[in-house]
Design an enzyme around this catalytic site. Structure first.
Site, PDB file in Angstrom:
ATOM      1  N   TYR A 143       9.539   6.872   4.198  1.00 42.31           N
ATOM      2  CA  TYR A 143       8.533   6.004   4.821  1.00 42.31           C
ATOM      3  C   TYR A 143       8.905   4.533   4.615  1.00 42.31           C
ATOM      4  O   TYR A 143       9.003   3.766   5.577  1.00 42.31           O
ATOM      5  CB  TYR A 143       7.180   6.324   4.206  1.00 42.31           C
ATOM      6  CG  TYR A 143       5.999   5.592   4.796  1.00 42.31           C
ATOM      7  CD1 TYR A 143       5.476   5.954   6.036  1.00 42.31           C
ATOM      8  CD2 TYR A 143       5.387   4.553   4.096  1.00 42.31           C
ATOM      9  CE1 TYR A 143       4.371   5.281   6.566  1.00 42.31           C
ATOM     10  CE2 TYR A 143       4.282   3.898   4.618  1.00 42.31           C
ATOM     11  CZ  TYR A 143       3.769   4.267   5.852  1.00 42.31           C
ATOM     12  OH  TYR A 143       2.674   3.613   6.358  1.00 42.31           O
ATOM     13  N   GLU A 145      11.721   2.969   3.599  1.00 38.38           N
ATOM     14  CA  GLU A 145      12.975   2.485   4.187  1.00 38.38           C
ATOM     15  C   GLU A 145      12.952   2.618   5.706  1.00 38.38           C
ATOM     16  O   GLU A 145      13.538   1.807   6.419  1.00 38.38           O
ATOM     17  CB  GLU A 145      14.181   3.242   3.601  1.00 38.38           C
ATOM     18  CG  GLU A 145      14.377   3.046   2.099  1.00 38.38           C
ATOM     19  CD  GLU A 145      14.847   1.636   1.697  1.00 38.38           C
ATOM     20  OE1 GLU A 145      14.791   0.697   2.522  1.00 38.38           O
ATOM     21  OE2 GLU A 145      15.254   1.464   0.542  1.00 38.38           O
ATOM     22  N   LYS A 147      10.320   2.132   7.543  1.00 38.75           N
ATOM     23  CA  LYS A 147       9.550   0.965   7.996  1.00 38.75           C
ATOM     24  C   LYS A 147      10.350  -0.325   7.820  1.00 38.75           C
ATOM     25  O   LYS A 147      10.233  -1.251   8.614  1.00 38.75           O
ATOM     26  CB  LYS A 147       8.233   0.876   7.226  1.00 38.75           C
ATOM     27  CG  LYS A 147       7.232   1.976   7.561  1.00 38.75           C
ATOM     28  CD  LYS A 147       6.564   1.722   8.908  1.00 38.75           C
ATOM     29  CE  LYS A 147       5.435   2.716   9.162  1.00 38.75           C
ATOM     30  NZ  LYS A 147       4.764   2.486  10.445  1.00 38.75           N
ATOM     31  N   GLY A 203      -2.384  10.098 -12.325  1.00 44.17           N
ATOM     32  CA  GLY A 203      -2.053   9.201 -13.433  1.00 44.17           C
ATOM     33  C   GLY A 203      -3.313   8.922 -14.241  1.00 44.17           C
ATOM     34  O   GLY A 203      -4.246   9.734 -14.264  1.00 44.17           O
ATOM     35  N   ASP A 204      -3.345   7.716 -14.895  1.00 45.17           N
ATOM     36  CA  ASP A 204      -4.536   7.397 -15.705  1.00 45.17           C
ATOM     37  C   ASP A 204      -5.575   6.623 -14.903  1.00 45.17           C
ATOM     38  O   ASP A 204      -6.609   6.215 -15.439  1.00 45.17           O
ATOM     39  CB  ASP A 204      -4.136   6.630 -16.984  1.00 45.17           C
ATOM     40  CG  ASP A 204      -3.475   5.289 -16.668  1.00 45.17           C
ATOM     41  OD1 ASP A 204      -3.436   4.900 -15.484  1.00 45.17           O
ATOM     42  OD2 ASP A 204      -2.996   4.625 -17.613  1.00 45.17           O
ATOM     43  N   GLN A 207      -3.791   2.289 -11.929  1.00 43.76           N
ATOM     44  CA  GLN A 207      -3.042   1.659 -10.825  1.00 43.76           C
ATOM     45  C   GLN A 207      -4.042   1.067  -9.827  1.00 43.76           C
ATOM     46  O   GLN A 207      -5.172   1.557  -9.730  1.00 43.76           O
ATOM     47  CB  GLN A 207      -2.099   2.668 -10.142  1.00 43.76           C
ATOM     48  CG  GLN A 207      -2.739   3.739  -9.292  1.00 43.76           C
ATOM     49  CD  GLN A 207      -3.126   4.994 -10.078  1.00 43.76           C
ATOM     50  OE1 GLN A 207      -3.491   4.922 -11.239  1.00 43.76           O
ATOM     51  NE2 GLN A 207      -3.084   6.140  -9.423  1.00 43.76           N
ATOM     52  N   ASP A 270       4.976   5.971  -7.333  1.00 49.01           N
ATOM     53  CA  ASP A 270       3.649   5.479  -6.932  1.00 49.01           C
ATOM     54  C   ASP A 270       3.501   4.021  -7.424  1.00 49.01           C
ATOM     55  O   ASP A 270       3.554   3.777  -8.628  1.00 49.01           O
ATOM     56  CB  ASP A 270       2.593   6.366  -7.598  1.00 49.01           C
ATOM     57  CG  ASP A 270       1.235   6.295  -6.931  1.00 49.01           C
ATOM     58  OD1 ASP A 270       0.843   7.297  -6.313  1.00 49.01           O
ATOM     59  OD2 ASP A 270       0.578   5.249  -7.038  1.00 49.01           O
TER      60      ASP A 270
HETATM   61  P1  NAD Z   1      -2.364   8.466  11.147  1.00 48.24           P
HETATM   62  O1  NAD Z   1      -1.507   9.492  10.501  1.00 48.24           O
HETATM   63  O2  NAD Z   1      -3.821   8.744  11.294  1.00 48.24           O
HETATM   64  O3  NAD Z   1      -1.818   8.086  12.585  1.00 48.24           O
HETATM   65  C1  NAD Z   1      -0.453   8.187  12.954  1.00 48.24           C
HETATM   66  C2  NAD Z   1      -0.401   8.678  14.387  1.00 48.24           C
HETATM   67  O4  NAD Z   1       0.990   8.734  14.792  1.00 48.24           O
HETATM   68  C3  NAD Z   1      -0.966  10.092  14.551  1.00 48.24           C
HETATM   69  O5  NAD Z   1      -1.781  10.135  15.687  1.00 48.24           O
HETATM   70  C4  NAD Z   1       0.280  10.954  14.708  1.00 48.24           C
HETATM   71  O6  NAD Z   1       0.042  12.139  15.436  1.00 48.24           O
HETATM   72  C5  NAD Z   1       1.204   9.994  15.434  1.00 48.24           C
HETATM   73  N1  NAD Z   1       2.630  10.341  15.276  1.00 48.24           N
HETATM   74  C6  NAD Z   1       3.287  10.628  14.124  1.00 48.24           C
HETATM   75  N2  NAD Z   1       4.576  10.889  14.393  1.00 48.24           N
HETATM   76  C7  NAD Z   1       4.735  10.744  15.733  1.00 48.24           C
HETATM   77  C8  NAD Z   1       5.841  10.894  16.613  1.00 48.24           C
HETATM   78  N3  NAD Z   1       7.056  11.236  16.156  1.00 48.24           N
HETATM   79  N4  NAD Z   1       5.648  10.691  17.957  1.00 48.24           N
HETATM   80  C9  NAD Z   1       4.402  10.357  18.419  1.00 48.24           C
HETATM   81  N5  NAD Z   1       3.323  10.220  17.636  1.00 48.24           N
HETATM   82  C10 NAD Z   1       3.490  10.406  16.299  1.00 48.24           C
HETATM   83  O7  NAD Z   1      -2.140   7.106  10.308  1.00 48.24           O
HETATM   84  P2  NAD Z   1      -2.813   5.674  10.453  1.00 48.24           P
HETATM   85  O8  NAD Z   1      -3.438   5.335   9.169  1.00 48.24           O
HETATM   86  O9  NAD Z   1      -3.604   5.604  11.706  1.00 48.24           O
HETATM   87  O10 NAD Z   1      -1.518   4.763  10.594  1.00 48.24           O
HETATM   88  C11 NAD Z   1      -1.102   4.215  11.831  1.00 48.24           C
HETATM   89  C12 NAD Z   1       0.086   3.299  11.605  1.00 48.24           C
HETATM   90  O11 NAD Z   1      -0.257   2.261  10.684  1.00 48.24           O
HETATM   91  C13 NAD Z   1       1.296   4.030  11.003  1.00 48.24           C
HETATM   92  O12 NAD Z   1       2.476   3.526  11.582  1.00 48.24           O
HETATM   93  C14 NAD Z   1       1.239   3.649   9.540  1.00 48.24           C
HETATM   94  O13 NAD Z   1       2.512   3.651   8.940  1.00 48.24           O
HETATM   95  C15 NAD Z   1       0.657   2.238   9.608  1.00 48.24           C
HETATM   96  N6  NAD Z   1      -0.031   1.897   8.339  1.00 48.24           N
HETATM   97  C16 NAD Z   1      -1.267   2.389   8.061  1.00 48.24           C
HETATM   98  C17 NAD Z   1      -1.863   2.064   6.851  1.00 48.24           C
HETATM   99  C18 NAD Z   1      -3.240   2.536   6.483  1.00 48.24           C
HETATM  100  O14 NAD Z   1      -3.712   2.224   5.389  1.00 48.24           O
HETATM  101  N7  NAD Z   1      -3.980   3.228   7.331  1.00 48.24           N
HETATM  102  C19 NAD Z   1      -1.182   1.256   5.920  1.00 48.24           C
HETATM  103  C20 NAD Z   1       0.078   0.801   6.244  1.00 48.24           C
HETATM  104  C21 NAD Z   1       0.661   1.112   7.454  1.00 48.24           C
HETATM  105  N1  UDP Z   2      -4.603   8.813  -5.587  1.00 51.78           N
HETATM  106  C1  UDP Z   2      -5.427   9.417  -6.523  1.00 51.78           C
HETATM  107  N2  UDP Z   2      -6.074  10.559  -6.160  1.00 51.78           N
HETATM  108  C2  UDP Z   2      -5.956  11.114  -4.923  1.00 51.78           C
HETATM  109  C3  UDP Z   2      -5.140  10.483  -3.960  1.00 51.78           C
HETATM  110  C4  UDP Z   2      -4.450   9.327  -4.337  1.00 51.78           C
HETATM  111  O1  UDP Z   2      -5.574   8.944  -7.643  1.00 51.78           O
HETATM  112  O2  UDP Z   2      -6.608  12.152  -4.670  1.00 51.78           O
HETATM  113  C5  UDP Z   2      -3.908   7.554  -5.950  1.00 51.78           C
HETATM  114  C6  UDP Z   2      -2.427   7.508  -5.633  1.00 51.78           C
HETATM  115  O3  UDP Z   2      -1.680   8.065  -6.687  1.00 51.78           O
HETATM  116  C7  UDP Z   2      -2.211   6.017  -5.462  1.00 51.78           C
HETATM  117  C8  UDP Z   2      -3.520   5.512  -4.905  1.00 51.78           C
HETATM  118  O4  UDP Z   2      -4.486   6.516  -5.184  1.00 51.78           O
HETATM  119  O5  UDP Z   2      -1.973   5.424  -6.720  1.00 51.78           O
HETATM  120  C9  UDP Z   2      -3.494   5.269  -3.392  1.00 51.78           C
HETATM  121  O6  UDP Z   2      -2.979   6.438  -2.785  1.00 51.78           O
HETATM  122  P1  UDP Z   2      -2.899   6.619  -1.200  1.00 51.78           P
HETATM  123  O7  UDP Z   2      -2.150   7.874  -0.949  1.00 51.78           O
HETATM  124  O8  UDP Z   2      -4.242   6.450  -0.612  1.00 51.78           O
HETATM  125  O9  UDP Z   2      -2.073   5.351  -0.695  1.00 51.78           O
HETATM  126  P2  UDP Z   2      -0.679   4.680  -1.147  1.00 51.78           P
HETATM  127  O10 UDP Z   2      -0.214   5.254  -2.446  1.00 51.78           O
HETATM  128  O11 UDP Z   2       0.268   4.964  -0.034  1.00 51.78           O
HETATM  129  O12 UDP Z   2      -1.042   3.253  -1.288  1.00 51.78           O
END
Ligand code: NAD
Ligand code: UDP
Length: 310
Positions: A143, A145, A147, A203-204, A207, A270
């Protein structure tokens, strides 16, 4: 305008489709339904200005559009680690296909990048100038790399082919239409609390993450896309930072019930802390979040109450 949204049936994509249709645009929503759902956009299907296309972004596509938002990519760690090779392909080939299309039809193209490009950060809070600390061979690398490479492609198409780009780095965002079994922390804790199940702390629980409500994020997207002369990368997120223990306590307070906290191993790589520096977003877009975690959780809990009850 006619606007393409890849990943449009996902959590963020479905809110963006709705917002752009409400503004009077035509929306083409492209998705392979890996983590997206028709239910997220079912209410938009009767709108004649909305089109749904089942397609994978790793295969080329052609549409006559003015703007492209590239959101296609699973965002939750369990989902992006399910088929990590596919995750990297989605980010990299999806970016190439969006950029190639933008170049051909002279569309403006927007990349949903992520705070994960900073990895486990040594600089806190994280400004856009921080180059990050990512493990290139760990379980999150597919994810992170992927991105990072997508950002590279965006800036090379911009420099080499003059493609009009926008890159946003999204920090943890939550809200209605996340999948109940999505695996991300906010949806996990809320669903566990509503079902009276144990709250799973990894974890604890010390984070930290900084949580942004979806409506604030989408406002930031639209401002960045429509501001002239700003390519990004630009952080969009809510700087209020919480430990996972604090989040669990807040969710339990708002949901009520008798769930207990249980502790589980921290997944590999993480990040220990995360908070956006949003100085640039304030200066360039006049954007800052307006919804507190308490307010956003209230709306999200209401949504999941409906999901759990049905
Ligand atoms: P999500 O998983 O709900 O949405 C991702 C969408 O992309 C889904 O509808 C999935 O079916 C579609 N998809 C996945 N692979 C595909 C492919 N190969 N071809 C076509 N469609 C595909 O996640 P989200 O939270 O809505 O995230 C949307 C975007 O925002 C993502 O690119 C994610 O990396 C980025 N993002 C989200 C967050 C967050 O906190 N929600 C944080 C950082 C980045
Ligand atoms: N996490 C947790 N319990 C859960 C799911 C996630 O403690 O049931 C923690 C996870 O280890 C991370 C933080 O919550 O430290 C955020 O996790 P998430 O998967 O939401 O997002 P990301 O790690 O990608 O920021």
């Amino acid at each position: 305008m006619r606007i393409l949204i890849t990943g449009g049936t996902g959590f963020l994509g479905s809110h963006l489709c709705e917002r752009l249709l409400n503004e009077g645009h035509e929306v083409i929503c492209l998705d392979n339904f890996f983590t997206g759902r028709k239910a997220n956009i079912a209410h938009l299907l009767p709108n004649p200005y909305f089109e749904l296309v089942r397609h994978d972004v790793i295969d080329p596509f052609k549409f006559e559009v003015d703007q492209i938002y590239n959101l296609a990519c699973p965002a939750s760690p369990p989902h992006y680690q399910f088929n990590p090779i596919k995750t990297t392909k989605t980010s990299v080939m999806g970016a190439i296909n969006c950029l190639g299309l933008a170049k051909r039809v002279k569309a403006r193209v927007f990349q949903a990048s992520t705070s994960e490009v900073y990895g486990d950060p040594e600089v806190h809070p994280q400004p856009e100038s921080y180059k990050g600390s990512v493990n290139p061979i760990g379980i999150r690398a597919c994810y992170d790399e992927g991105k990072r490479c997508a950002e590279t492609l965006f800036f090379d198409y911009h420099r080499q082919n003059n493609v009009d780009i926008r890159v946003v780095r999204i920090f943890n965002t939550y809200g209605p239409r996340m999948l109940p079994d999505d695996g991300r922390v906010v949806s996990n804790f809320i669903v566990q609390a509503l079902k009276g199940e144990d709250i799973t702390i990894y974890g604890d629980g010390t984070q930290t993450r900084s949580f942004c409500y979806v409506d604030d994020l989408i406002e930031g997207f639209v401002r960045l896309m429509n501001t002239e002369g700003v390519t990004g990368p630009i952080n969009i997120g809510n700087p209020s930072e919480f430990t996972m223990l604090e989040l669990a306590e807040l969710v339990l307070k708002q949901v009520g019930g008798s769930s207990k906290l249980t502790f589980h191993p921290l997944p590999g790589d993480d990040p220990l802390q995360r908070q956006p520096d949003i100085t640039l977003a304030k200066e360039k877009l006049g954007w800052e979040p307006t919804v507190s975690l308490e307010q956003g959780l209230e709306k999200t809990i209401d949504y999941f109450r409906g999901v759990v009850n049905s």
